[in-house]
Design an enzyme around this catalytic site. Structure first.
Site, PDB file in Angstrom:
ATOM      1  CB  THR A  26      -0.865  -0.017   1.297  1.00  0.00           C
ATOM      2  OG1 THR A  26      -1.906  -0.961   1.152  1.00  0.00           O
ATOM      3  CG2 THR A  26      -1.476   1.320   1.633  1.00  0.00           C
TER       4      THR A  26
ATOM      5  CG  ASP B  84      -6.294  -1.340   5.923  1.00  0.00           C
ATOM      6  OD1 ASP B  84      -5.992  -2.241   5.120  1.00  0.00           O
ATOM      7  OD2 ASP B  84      -5.498  -0.443   6.248  1.00  0.00           O
TER       8      ASP B  84
ATOM      9  CB  THR C 124       0.832  -0.243   5.126  1.00  0.00           C
ATOM     10  OG1 THR C 124       1.044  -1.362   4.260  1.00  0.00           O
ATOM     11  CG2 THR C 124       2.087  -0.017   5.949  1.00  0.00           C
ATOM     12  N   GLY C 125      -0.474  -2.936   5.983  1.00  0.00           N
ATOM     13  CA  GLY C 125      -0.384  -4.266   6.587  1.00  0.00           C
ATOM     14  C   GLY C 125      -1.606  -5.090   6.229  1.00  0.00           C
TER      15      GLY C 125
ATOM     16  N   GLY D 111      -5.035  -5.908   6.090  1.00  0.00           N
ATOM     17  CA  GLY D 111      -6.190  -5.033   6.260  1.00  0.00           C
ATOM     18  C   GLY D 111      -7.221  -5.522   7.256  1.00  0.00           C
TER      19      GLY D 111
HETATM   20  N1  ASP Z   1      -3.723  -2.839   4.012  1.00  0.00           N
HETATM   21  C1  ASP Z   1      -3.746  -3.277   2.647  1.00  0.00           C
HETATM   22  C2  ASP Z   1      -4.949  -4.164   2.431  1.00  0.00           C
HETATM   23  O1  ASP Z   1      -5.281  -4.926   3.300  1.00  0.00           O
HETATM   24  C3  ASP Z   1      -2.518  -4.014   2.230  1.00  0.00           C
HETATM   25  C4  ASP Z   1      -1.220  -3.478   2.756  1.00  0.00           C
HETATM   26  O2  ASP Z   1      -1.164  -2.393   3.310  1.00  0.00           O
HETATM   27  O3  ASP Z   1      -0.207  -4.159   2.610  1.00  0.00           O
HETATM   28  O4  ASP Z   1      -5.494  -4.142   1.381  1.00  0.00           O
END
Ligand code: ASP
Length: 311
Positions: free
Chosen positions: A177, A208, A228-229, A231
């Site tokens: 993200t 998210d 980020t991460g 979601g």
């Molecule tokens: N948060 C993002 C999602 O879940 C992915 C990411 O940030 O790596 O779509």
């Protein structure tokens, strides 16, 4: 010049051979993003415009999972989500499941500025983008080779005996993200986040990143945050607004609040989480619980710093 600062991220999660071989490109992309925002802030531009500029640079770079280079869903398509929030007015705008728009963050900003709504999705978001003459691109523009390889790999290998995506495979996916938070010379802060979502996710899955208070939040009284991460875990923890609440109700500084939410409140969480945050005095914070978080920042006249791994 009064205080200005910008932090950007390009996703947090597991390390990968792809990341290792493209470190130089990632660092350059992050630096270009910071510098695009910095030019606006230095000329007394608004934090919200700096955030948009930083994110557009990353959306246009195929290495990052947003705009061009977005993750491909299980249907073989790209659906993008974005959100922006202005900490002075607490106004925000978001779009989700949007296709073919070159810069989803700009559509989110237009939702914030030019509609009575806060969130538009799918066809309605695309119709709105067309009506206000946002730049469009064909499907082929968005597909990067490494994302196609990832899609193919998951399609071929990652199914368990029930035909579902195996859980350990979900956690190893190269998600990503992009996001930015900024402080302008007027003392206003803003946050924005944009994503292509999770590789091989179900059609219609919303990340998210576009959710106000979860992936993105800004309030001049506390902080501006972009997450980020994984979601679904970020949604469970309502991460961005929790950081703001810890500052407001526990009287913590921005760095302590990020640490408390990521490392203490969500300590046992299995998913990856990363946050960048800033307050209206220019204090910045970065916290993550995984191998790496692509990130860069610049405060006042200091040099731009770019980092990917823990140190
Ligand atoms: N948060 C993002 C999602 O879940 C992915 C990411 O940030 O790596 O779509």
């Amino acid at each position: 010049m009064k205080k200005i600062a910008i932090i950007v991220h390009g996703g947090a999660g597991p390390d990968s051979p792809f990341i290792r071989t493209h470190i130089k490109g990632y660092r350059e992309g992050l630096k270009n993003s910071v510098e695009a925002a910095y030019l606006i802030l230095r000329e007394n531009g608004k934090a919200v415009d700096a955030v948009e500029a930083a994110i557009k640079v990353l959306e246009n770079n195929t290495l990052f999972n947003a705009g061009r280079g977005s993750a491909i869903n299980a249907k073989g398509e790209i659906e993008m989500d974005a959100c922006i929030m202005d900490g002075a007015s607490k106004k925000s705008g978001a779009v989700s499941i949007i296709k073919n728009v070159k810069n989803p963050i700009s559509v989110a900003k237009a939702v914030m500025l030019n509609t009575n709504y806060k969130y538009l999705g799918a066809h309605g978001a695309l119709d709105f983008a067309k009506k206000i003459n946002m730049e469009l691109e064909p499907d082929s523009y968005f597909i990067a080779e490494h994302q196609f390889d990832e899609y193919t790999k998951i399609k071929m290998e990652a199914f368990d005996s029930n035909g579902e995506l195996a859980e350990e495979e979900i956690n190893q996916r190269m998600h990503g993200t992009v996001g930015a938070v900024a402080l302008d010379q007027e003392g206003n802060i803003a946050a924005g986040t944009s994503t292509g979502g999770a590789p091989y996710c179900k059609e219609g899955r919303i990340s998210d990143s576009s959710m106000i208070g979860i992936g993105t939040y800004a309030n001049n009284q506390t902080c501006a945050v972009s997450c980020t991460g994984d979601g679904e875990y970020l949604m469970e923890g309502v991460i961005a607004h929790s950081i703001s609440s810890v500052m407001a109700y526990k009287n913590r500084g921005v760095a302590a609040a990020c640490k408390e939410v990521i490392k203490i409140e969500n300590k046992g969480v299995q998913g990856d989480m990363g946050v960048i945050a800033i307050d209206s005095k220019g204090n910045i914070a970065i916290e993550f619980n995984c191998d790496r978080m692509h990130r860069a920042w610049k405060k006042g006249n200091e040099k731009t710093v770019t980092k990917i791994y823990k140190d």
